[in-house]
Design a protein around this motif. Structure first.
Motif, PDB file in Angstrom:
ATOM      1  N   THR A  95       0.831  -1.209   0.000  1.00  0.00           N
ATOM      2  CA  THR A  95       0.000   0.000   0.000  1.00  0.00           C
ATOM      3  C   THR A  95       0.860   1.251   0.000  1.00  0.00           C
ATOM      4  OG1 THR A  95      -1.629  -1.265   1.279  1.00  0.00           O
ATOM      5  CG2 THR A  95      -1.984   1.095   1.087  1.00  0.00           C
ATOM      6  N   PHE A  96       1.964   1.225   0.773  1.00  0.00           N
ATOM      7  CA  PHE A  96       2.886   2.356   0.767  1.00  0.00           C
ATOM      8  C   PHE A  96       3.480   2.578  -0.621  1.00  0.00           C
ATOM      9  CE2 PHE A  96       3.657   2.347   5.530  1.00  0.00           C
ATOM     10  CZ  PHE A  96       3.267   3.660   5.703  1.00  0.00           C
ATOM     11  N   SER A  97       3.851   1.493  -1.303  1.00  0.00           N
ATOM     12  CA  SER A  97       4.454   1.649  -2.623  1.00  0.00           C
ATOM     13  C   SER A  97       3.491   2.311  -3.597  1.00  0.00           C
ATOM     14  CB  SER A  97       4.919   0.284  -3.156  1.00  0.00           C
ATOM     15  OG  SER A  97       3.815  -0.545  -3.450  1.00  0.00           O
ATOM     16  N   PHE A  98       2.214   1.981  -3.479  1.00  0.00           N
ATOM     17  CA  PHE A  98       1.212   2.643  -4.313  1.00  0.00           C
ATOM     18  C   PHE A  98       1.089   4.116  -3.939  1.00  0.00           C
ATOM     19  CE2 PHE A  98      -0.712  -1.738  -4.764  1.00  0.00           C
ATOM     20  CZ  PHE A  98      -0.408  -1.858  -6.103  1.00  0.00           C
ATOM     21  N   ALA A  99       1.053   4.387  -2.631  1.00  0.00           N
ATOM     22  CA  ALA A  99       0.869   5.762  -2.182  1.00  0.00           C
ATOM     23  C   ALA A  99       2.026   6.650  -2.633  1.00  0.00           C
ATOM     24  CB  ALA A  99       0.742   5.795  -0.663  1.00  0.00           C
ATOM     25  N   TYR A 100       3.256   6.141  -2.523  1.00  0.00           N
ATOM     26  CA  TYR A 100       4.415   6.932  -2.912  1.00  0.00           C
ATOM     27  C   TYR A 100       4.494   7.145  -4.416  1.00  0.00           C
ATOM     28  CZ  TYR A 100       6.609   6.776   1.715  1.00  0.00           C
ATOM     29  OH  TYR A 100       6.892   6.953   3.041  1.00  0.00           O
ATOM     30  N   SER A 101       4.005   6.195  -5.192  1.00  0.00           N
ATOM     31  CA  SER A 101       4.248   6.211  -6.631  1.00  0.00           C
ATOM     32  C   SER A 101       3.122   6.815  -7.456  1.00  0.00           C
ATOM     33  CB  SER A 101       4.501   4.778  -7.130  1.00  0.00           C
ATOM     34  OG  SER A 101       5.618   4.225  -6.488  1.00  0.00           O
ATOM     35  N   LEU A 102       1.891   6.664  -6.996  1.00  0.00           N
ATOM     36  CA  LEU A 102       0.766   7.028  -7.861  1.00  0.00           C
ATOM     37  C   LEU A 102       0.253   8.443  -7.656  1.00  0.00           C
ATOM     38  CD1 LEU A 102      -1.298   3.704  -7.785  1.00  0.00           C
ATOM     39  CD2 LEU A 102       0.487   4.432  -9.377  1.00  0.00           C
ATOM     40  N   ALA A 103       0.332   8.932  -6.423  1.00  0.00           N
ATOM     41  CA  ALA A 103      -0.201  10.264  -6.136  1.00  0.00           C
ATOM     42  C   ALA A 103       0.875  11.313  -6.341  1.00  0.00           C
ATOM     43  CB  ALA A 103      -0.736  10.323  -4.699  1.00  0.00           C
ATOM     44  N   SER A 104       0.488  12.464  -6.866  1.00  0.00           N
ATOM     45  CA  SER A 104       1.441  13.545  -7.081  1.00  0.00           C
ATOM     46  C   SER A 104       1.600  14.354  -5.804  1.00  0.00           C
ATOM     47  CB  SER A 104       0.961  14.446  -8.225  1.00  0.00           C
ATOM     48  OG  SER A 104      -0.317  15.000  -7.919  1.00  0.00           O
TER      49      SER A 104
END
Length: 370
Positions: A95-104
């Motif tokens: 979930t962290f990897s998604f949060a760091y990568s997908l949101a600007s």
């Protein structure tokens, strides 16, 4: 937008972590279907959510609204799993990897903070409901939030610094390319036009004018290709050795200064950056001879070793104080050529040496690891 460095992580990590947690849950909760089945259903929901919203190539998946819905759903599912079993805090890795990568930035702080709360609840799942346990849970959640949001800020600043460095490197590259193409070309054109003005007869004047026109055409083509970071025209059609020979012949026919080119060692393909650096160094060295040396002959030597390539441009001109020239070199003083040669060679893991004395000619040596 997803950085290319994260693509493999985002494609594999969620399913890998989820699979390991499901295996652990099967081992630890086997024989307790009332506990196991709802957890497996939630795990399946998380996996399907990632599959539908991120893995499958739907055209809308990278739209800001779709990314926001996906992150919110992933955090909620992760939270429900953590409330059932603290070990699912490990799912926060995905979930962290998604949060760091997908949101600007700075909106990524919202999913990062939400995931940090989930991770904090998992880490404090055994604290209990008494005041001390509640205080400990709050402290752990706050610590997670501060650390992970701080990491997000640090990554953002690092990305900004990398961008600035890349911009500066590109500016330096363009400055070198402009000097190597436009500046050299303009100098040659001016020299030929001045010679045409002083020509004693029409054939000589026409020869110098044609040479100036050819330089203008070559300079325009090289400028376009240099700005686009492509190989110089001459290297697109032949080897480095042949390219050096062609450059020297063209230079001699234009300047009237005799030149020779020798090549030793075994010819082999070289990295584009190496070939460009050596060719530009030769061109700049020859341009300096034309402008400053008053030489009668120039010798260009290319030596291809097992692990190094060496270029040497030697003239019998008036020479100069090399130490003093390098110390005073600057664009305003007309010494950008030495700076450009050195920087270009250093960017190709090479080095530059200039050996010159007044009245004893000049030797320019460039060496690059092959």
């Amino acid at each position: 937008m997803v950085d290319t460095r994260w693509r493999t992580v985002l494609a594999v990590a969620p399913y890998l972590v989820l699979g390991l947690l499901v295996a652990f849950e099967l081992l630890s909760q086997w024989g307790r279907p009332e506990r196991l089945l709802p957890t497996l259903a939630l795990c399946a929901a998380y996996g399907l959510w990632v599959l539908t919203m991120r893995t499958l190539p739907f055209p809308w998946r990278d739209r800001p609204a779709a990314v926001a819905v996906f992150l919110a759903g992933a955090i909620v599912l992760n939270l429900v799993l953590v409330l059932r079993e603290g070990t699912f805090g490990f799912l926060a890795i995905a979930t962290f990897s998604f949060a760091y990568s997908l949101a600007s930035w700075p909106w990524e702080l919202l999913p990062v903070a939400g995931t940090a709360v989930v991770a904090g609840l998992a880490q404090s799942s055994g604290f209990g409901a008494d005041p001390a346990g509640v205080a400990g849970t709050v402290a752990v959640i706050l610590l997670n939030t501060v650390v992970m949001c701080g990491l997000s800020f640090g990554l953002h600043r690092a990305e900004q610094n990398l961008h600035r460095t890349a911009v500066q490197d590109e500016r330096t590259r363009l400055a070198r390319e402009i000097h190597d193409t436009l500046a050299q070309g303009f100098t040659g054109i001016i020299t030929q036009l001045q010679a045409a003005e002083q020509a004693p007869d029409e054939p000589t004047r026409r020869r110098h004018a044609d040479a100036a026109l050819a330089l203008a055409r070559d300079g325009l083509a090289e400028a376009r290709r240099s700005v686009q970071a492509l190989r110089p025209t001459v290297l697109e059609q032949t080897s480095l050795a042949d390219a050096l020979g062609g450059v020297a012949r063209s230079w001699s026919s234009r300047t009237g200064i005799a030149s020779t080119v020798t090549v030793s060692g075994t010819a082999r393909p070289l990295p584009t950056e190496t070939e460009v650096a050596l060719l530009r160094t030769a061109q700049e060295a020859l341009a300096n001879v034309e402008r400053h040396a008053a030489a009668r002959r120039v010798a260009v030597a290319l030596r291809l070793g097992d692990d190094r390539v060496r270029l040497e441009v030697r003239d019998d001109g008036r020479g100069f104080d090399a130490v003093d020239r390098v110390q005073r070199a600057s664009a305003e003083e007309g010494g950008y050529g030495l700076i450009a040669m050195r920087e270009r060679l250093e960017s190709a893991a090479g080095s530059l040496e200039v050996d010159s004395r007044p009245g004893r000619g000049t030797v320019v040596r460039a060496e690059v690891r092959a």
